[in-house]
Design a protein around this motif. Structure first.
Motif, PDB file in Angstrom:
ATOM      1  N   ARG A  20      32.065 -54.825  36.467  1.00  9.04           N
ATOM      2  CA  ARG A  20      31.528 -53.461  36.499  1.00  9.04           C
ATOM      3  C   ARG A  20      30.020 -53.466  36.711  1.00  9.04           C
ATOM      4  NH1 ARG A  20      35.401 -52.612  32.409  1.00  9.04           N
ATOM      5  NH2 ARG A  20      33.877 -52.923  30.760  1.00  9.04           N
ATOM      6  N   GLY A  23      29.198 -54.435  40.266  1.00  8.44           N
ATOM      7  CA  GLY A  23      29.546 -53.348  41.171  1.00  8.44           C
ATOM      8  C   GLY A  23      28.563 -52.198  41.127  1.00  8.44           C
ATOM      9  N   SER A  24      27.940 -51.974  39.989  1.00 18.65           N
ATOM     10  CA  SER A  24      27.026 -50.841  39.856  1.00 18.65           C
ATOM     11  C   SER A  24      25.591 -51.186  40.226  1.00 18.65           C
ATOM     12  CB  SER A  24      27.058 -50.303  38.422  1.00 18.65           C
ATOM     13  OG  SER A  24      26.474 -51.234  37.531  1.00 18.65           O
ATOM     14  N   LYS A  33      19.931 -54.456  34.081  1.00 18.32           N
ATOM     15  CA  LYS A  33      21.305 -54.872  34.376  1.00 18.32           C
ATOM     16  C   LYS A  33      21.381 -56.375  34.603  1.00 18.32           C
ATOM     17  CE  LYS A  33      23.107 -50.542  36.106  1.00 18.32           C
ATOM     18  NZ  LYS A  33      23.702 -49.840  37.231  1.00 18.32           N
TER      19      LYS A  33
END
Length: 61
Positions: A20, A23-24, A33
């Motif tokens: 996730r 992907g973001s 991140k």
């Protein structure tokens, strides 16, 4: 549930989080991140090592 099953569930959840986050991220350089991804990846790797150790102990027992 035994420890091996629980570790497998935790590893699956950590891998889902990693997917996730990757992907973001997109093309933007997102330091927060990247840091979170590094922490979760290290945690997953420690869980994988623990799982390997538990499986080898249970196989030899």
């Amino acid at each position: 549930m035994n420890d091996i099953t629980l570790l497998k569930e935790e590893i699956a959840e950590l891998e889902a989080q990693i997917t996730r986050i990757k992907g973001s991220m997109g093309k933007a350089d997102n330091g927060v991140k990247l840091h979170k991804l590094a922490v979760i990846t290290r945690l997953r790797d420690r869980c994988l090592r623990s799982l390997t150790n538990l499986e080898s102990r249970s196989a030899s027992a």
